[in-house]
Scaffold this active site. Structure first.
Site, mmCIF file in Angstrom:
data_model
loop_
_atom_site.group_PDB
_atom_site.id
_atom_site.type_symbol
_atom_site.label_atom_id
_atom_site.label_comp_id
_atom_site.label_asym_id
_atom_site.label_seq_id
_atom_site.Cartn_x
_atom_site.Cartn_y
_atom_site.Cartn_z
ATOM 1 N N LYS A 14 10.437 26.284 31.145
ATOM 2 C CA LYS A 14 9.932 27.267 30.178
ATOM 3 C C LYS A 14 10.011 26.731 28.748
ATOM 4 O O LYS A 14 9.077 26.895 27.968
ATOM 5 C CB LYS A 14 10.722 28.582 30.264
ATOM 6 N N ARG A 89 14.053 41.244 30.575
ATOM 7 C CA ARG A 89 14.848 40.831 31.730
ATOM 8 C C ARG A 89 14.976 41.952 32.768
ATOM 9 O O ARG A 89 15.397 41.697 33.888
ATOM 10 C CB ARG A 89 16.252 40.399 31.296
ATOM 11 N N ARG A 128 20.509 17.234 32.766
ATOM 12 C CA ARG A 128 20.184 17.548 31.374
ATOM 13 C C ARG A 128 21.351 17.218 30.444
ATOM 14 O O ARG A 128 22.511 17.447 30.747
ATOM 15 C CB ARG A 128 19.826 19.025 31.256
ATOM 16 N N ARG A 161 26.266 20.284 28.780
ATOM 17 C CA ARG A 161 26.818 21.619 28.604
ATOM 18 C C ARG A 161 27.610 22.033 29.844
ATOM 19 O O ARG A 161 27.320 21.596 30.955
ATOM 20 C CB ARG A 161 25.689 22.617 28.331
ATOM 21 N N ARG A 172 23.320 30.141 38.817
ATOM 22 C CA ARG A 172 22.427 30.658 37.771
ATOM 23 C C ARG A 172 21.030 30.934 38.329
ATOM 24 O O ARG A 172 20.393 31.942 37.994
ATOM 25 C CB ARG A 172 22.333 29.666 36.606
#
Length: 215
Positions: A14, A89, A128, A161, A172
């Site tokens: 996204k 959401r 990532r 992260r 997630r």
């Protein structure tokens, strides 16, 4: 006017597509998390109210999120359109967005849903890396920095992260899919949902989105 909603699990691309749409069409990407952080940092009345929930580890209520997003969508840079990422959401938020748009004489022009197999999403997230200084994003196999561990843009050390690991990523994704399923059905019924397989690559997805927006 281009009013776009991007839906997709973590790792679906996204952010990449939002950046390309912004570059090509000159409309801002509006992300819920960014709006919350900006309002808290600026000490706005809505930001201070949101901060109370965030510091208590509670979800920010729908009505507060809706108020923050409505304010942002009224800013000058959004007068020709915007890209929504992370909002709505819930069905309640989607219905509130419809009401807001109806009052301003419009509706969403496109809802783009980016999908990919779970193993692809997990690999993207786990690989990532981000720069804590300038925010640049890398991937250890797909687009690593020129110098290992060092940001190409500002020279800072890049990091992984805490939530960008395989185990957390899987959870997630599962949570996102459970929460988002009602929204997918909501926009399918409206006839404005378009699904793209992001596993095909960002350039192919971008070309398909450009084709839809040019129609």
């Amino acid at each position: 006017m281009n009013r776009i909603l991007l839906l997709g699990a973590p790792g679906s691309g996204k952010g990449t597509q939002a950046a390309k749409i912004t570059q090509n069409y000159g409309i801002p990407a509006i992300a819920t998390g960014d709006i919350l952080r900006e309002n808290v940092a600026a000490g706005t009345p809505l930001g201070l109210e949101a901060k109370r929930y965030m510091e208590a580890g509670e979800l920010v209520p729908d009505d507060l999120i809706i108020a923050l997003m409505n304010d942002r969508m009224h800013e000058d840079d959004a007068k020709n359109g915007y890209i929504l990422d992370g909002f709505p959401r819930t069905i309640a938020q989607a219905e509130a967005l419809d009401e807001f748009l109806a009052k301003s004489g419009g509706e969403l022009d496109h809802v783009f849903y980016l999908t990919a197999p779970k193993d692809v999403l997990i690999a993207r997230i786990a690989g990532r890396r981000v720069c804590p200084q300038c925010g640049a994003i890398y991937h250890m196999t797909r687009f690593p920095p020129k110098t290992p561990g060092v940001c190409d843009v500002c020279g800072a050390a890049i990091i992984q992260r805490k939530d960008d690991n395989a185990e957390t990523a899987e959870n997630r994704i599962d949570v996102y899919e459970r929460q988002t399923k009602p929204l997918i059905e909501y926009y399918e019924k409206k006839g404005i949902l378009m699904t793209f397989d992001s596993a095909l690559g960002s350039e192919i997805v971008q070309a398909k989105i450009d084709e839809v927006m040019a129609a």
